[in-house]
Enzyme design. Structure first.
Site, PDB file in Angstrom:
ATOM      1  N   ARG A 141       0.867  -1.171   0.000  1.00 42.48           N
ATOM      2  CA  ARG A 141       0.000   0.000   0.000  1.00 42.48           C
ATOM      3  C   ARG A 141       0.911   1.229   0.000  1.00 42.48           C
ATOM      4  O   ARG A 141       2.019   1.185   0.533  1.00 42.48           O
ATOM      5  CB  ARG A 141      -0.904   0.022   1.229  1.00 42.48           C
ATOM      6  CG  ARG A 141      -1.822  -1.189   1.355  1.00 42.48           C
ATOM      7  CD  ARG A 141      -2.640  -1.114   2.636  1.00 42.48           C
ATOM      8  NE  ARG A 141      -3.550  -2.254   2.784  1.00 42.48           N
ATOM      9  CZ  ARG A 141      -3.262  -3.373   3.421  1.00 42.48           C
ATOM     10  NH1 ARG A 141      -2.063  -3.511   4.002  1.00 42.48           N
ATOM     11  NH2 ARG A 141      -4.138  -4.358   3.504  1.00 42.48           N
ATOM     12  N   LYS A 165      -2.178  -2.362   7.843  1.00 41.25           N
ATOM     13  CA  LYS A 165      -3.388  -1.894   8.515  1.00 41.25           C
ATOM     14  C   LYS A 165      -3.518  -2.545   9.882  1.00 41.25           C
ATOM     15  O   LYS A 165      -3.198  -3.714  10.066  1.00 41.25           O
ATOM     16  CB  LYS A 165      -4.622  -2.234   7.666  1.00 41.25           C
ATOM     17  CG  LYS A 165      -4.809  -1.320   6.461  1.00 41.25           C
ATOM     18  CD  LYS A 165      -6.126  -1.614   5.775  1.00 41.25           C
ATOM     19  CE  LYS A 165      -6.377  -0.630   4.644  1.00 41.25           C
ATOM     20  NZ  LYS A 165      -7.671  -0.886   3.965  1.00 41.25           N
ATOM     21  N   HIS A 239      -2.586   2.528  -6.038  1.00 34.98           N
ATOM     22  CA  HIS A 239      -3.455   1.390  -5.828  1.00 34.98           C
ATOM     23  C   HIS A 239      -3.590   0.550  -7.093  1.00 34.98           C
ATOM     24  O   HIS A 239      -3.746  -0.675  -7.021  1.00 34.98           O
ATOM     25  CB  HIS A 239      -4.829   1.847  -5.341  1.00 34.98           C
ATOM     26  CG  HIS A 239      -5.468   0.890  -4.380  1.00 34.98           C
ATOM     27  ND1 HIS A 239      -4.868   0.494  -3.205  1.00 34.98           N
ATOM     28  CD2 HIS A 239      -6.637   0.215  -4.437  1.00 34.98           C
ATOM     29  CE1 HIS A 239      -5.640  -0.367  -2.566  1.00 34.98           C
ATOM     30  NE2 HIS A 239      -6.726  -0.558  -3.297  1.00 34.98           N
ATOM     31  N   ARG A 242      -0.756  -1.759  -7.126  1.00 32.60           N
ATOM     32  CA  ARG A 242      -0.991  -2.863  -6.175  1.00 32.60           C
ATOM     33  C   ARG A 242      -1.902  -3.914  -6.826  1.00 32.60           C
ATOM     34  O   ARG A 242      -1.651  -5.118  -6.725  1.00 32.60           O
ATOM     35  CB  ARG A 242      -1.617  -2.296  -4.896  1.00 32.60           C
ATOM     36  CG  ARG A 242      -1.984  -3.340  -3.831  1.00 32.60           C
ATOM     37  CD  ARG A 242      -2.381  -2.595  -2.559  1.00 32.60           C
ATOM     38  NE  ARG A 242      -3.170  -3.384  -1.649  1.00 32.60           N
ATOM     39  CZ  ARG A 242      -2.675  -4.191  -0.704  1.00 32.60           C
ATOM     40  NH1 ARG A 242      -1.367  -4.335  -0.600  1.00 32.60           N
ATOM     41  NH2 ARG A 242      -3.468  -4.841   0.119  1.00 32.60           N
ATOM     42  N   HIS A 265      -4.106  -9.008   3.428  1.00 31.88           N
ATOM     43  CA  HIS A 265      -5.560  -9.061   3.594  1.00 31.88           C
ATOM     44  C   HIS A 265      -5.915  -9.920   4.804  1.00 31.88           C
ATOM     45  O   HIS A 265      -5.428 -11.046   4.932  1.00 31.88           O
ATOM     46  CB  HIS A 265      -6.221  -9.655   2.350  1.00 31.88           C
ATOM     47  CG  HIS A 265      -6.210  -8.744   1.169  1.00 31.88           C
ATOM     48  ND1 HIS A 265      -6.373  -9.199  -0.127  1.00 31.88           N
ATOM     49  CD2 HIS A 265      -6.063  -7.404   1.074  1.00 31.88           C
ATOM     50  CE1 HIS A 265      -6.321  -8.177  -0.966  1.00 31.88           C
ATOM     51  NE2 HIS A 265      -6.127  -7.084  -0.260  1.00 31.88           N
ATOM     52  N   TYR A 274      -9.596 -11.017  -7.129  1.00 32.35           N
ATOM     53  CA  TYR A 274      -8.657 -11.029  -8.252  1.00 32.35           C
ATOM     54  C   TYR A 274      -8.887 -12.221  -9.179  1.00 32.35           C
ATOM     55  O   TYR A 274      -8.540 -12.159 -10.360  1.00 32.35           O
ATOM     56  CB  TYR A 274      -7.217 -11.024  -7.735  1.00 32.35           C
ATOM     57  CG  TYR A 274      -6.853  -9.715  -7.086  1.00 32.35           C
ATOM     58  CD1 TYR A 274      -6.610  -8.586  -7.855  1.00 32.35           C
ATOM     59  CD2 TYR A 274      -6.783  -9.597  -5.702  1.00 32.35           C
ATOM     60  CE1 TYR A 274      -6.307  -7.373  -7.263  1.00 32.35           C
ATOM     61  CE2 TYR A 274      -6.487  -8.384  -5.101  1.00 32.35           C
ATOM     62  CZ  TYR A 274      -6.247  -7.279  -5.891  1.00 32.35           C
ATOM     63  OH  TYR A 274      -5.964  -6.077  -5.297  1.00 32.35           O
TER      64      TYR A 274
END
Length: 295
Positions: A141, A165, A239, A242, A265, A274
């Site tokens: 990110r 995150k 992004h 990414r 994730h 994806y």
């Protein structure tokens, strides 16, 4: 109700660490809802809230869901503070937002983006190239990228620790090309005075207040590289790189669980989107090239 709204926003800032932009979004959503519900908004029931939701029919499901989320937070706050005994939003269903497919660049366009970066002025070319190489080679990110410490990359250690995150850490491999690009970027910088300290602290330093390149700064560099490479700058962002990292890995046989770990994730369902990208591409290939597809 205005004093309840202000108290809620103060709580979000103090206890949840909400950013100024997040607080502005909450305020806008709640001013609209509370204006519709009127002076008795604190005592509104589920039917009142459904009537307000019905006024949002012209908005996308994503926008409706966001506004309802703001209202949920507000009524939970009222219940927690003893201003009402229940939470009427518990009886409401969230609008289903269609899952959008990630936008990814082609491998050829990534190469053109790198070529464009190399054509930028000398003081921008090296750091733009490093940012692109690192984002595309690792799937980081942009916030993770700009806050990498200067000593992150070591030739003898192909894996680096990234704080993502929720302050969760994960190991991410960095390619030799990306490492070399980052080293070249640092060598191209000739900071003076205080800049020397920041150059030692961050992998992608800057003379700004944070001492490192900002998210916006990376985005601007990518737009400039896209223009120089003959690409549409509106279709290029950190992004997007990414997404391109993830899509290209899957198309070359990467394992979905491994990709989940690389992207950081929490839920593999987030990573599974994806696979839809690949399905769409395969369908398009068949429709375009199979001799009977258009028969």
């Amino acid at each position: 109700m205005s004093h309840h709204l202000e108290a809620f926003l103060e709580m979000m800032a103090a206890e949840r660490g909400a950013s100024p932009n997040t607080l502005l979004a909450y305020r806008a959503d709640l001013v609209d809802a509370l204006g519709f519900l009127g002076p008795d908004a604190a005592r509104a029931d589920a039917e009142d809230l459904r009537a307000w939701l019905a006024t949002l029919g012209g908005f996308s499901a994503r926008t409706q869901a966001r506004r309802l989320s703001s209202l949920r937070q507000f009524y939970r706050f009222l219940a927690r503070e003893g201003l009402r005994t229940d939470d009427p939003t518990e009886l409401l269903d969230s609008p289903k937002a269609p899952a959008s497919l990630p936008k990814a660049m082609s491998e050829e366009d990534v190469s053109r983006l790198l070529e464009g970066a190399s054509r930028l002025p000398v003081n921008q070319a090296a750091i733009a190239t490093a940012a692109i190489e690192l984002l595309y080679a690792s799937g980081l990110r942009v916030t993770e990228l700009v806050t990498l410490p200067a000593g992150t990359l070591h030739a003898a250690e192909p894996l680096v620790t990234v704080r993502g995150k929720g302050a969760k850490e994960r190991l991410v491999p960095i390619s030799r090309r990306a490492r070399e690009a980052a080293q070249a970027a640092q060598e191209s910088l000739t900071p003076r005075g205080k800049g020397r300290a920041t150059a030692r602290k961050w992998l992608l330093p800057s003379r700004g207040a944070n001492g490192h390149l900002t998210r916006q700064g990376v985005g601007l560099l990518l737009k400039q590289a896209a223009l120089a490479g003959g690409l549409d700058p509106a279709k290029v962002s950190p992004h997007v790189l990414r997404h391109s990292f993830a899509t290209h890995l899957l198309s070359r046989g990467a394992d979905l669980r491994a990709l989940q770990m690389l992207l950081g994730h929490a839920d593999i369902a987030t990573t599974q989107i994806y696979t839809r990208v690949l399905e769409e591409r395969l369908r398009a290939v068949v429709e375009e090239h199979h001799p009977l597809a258009r028969a």
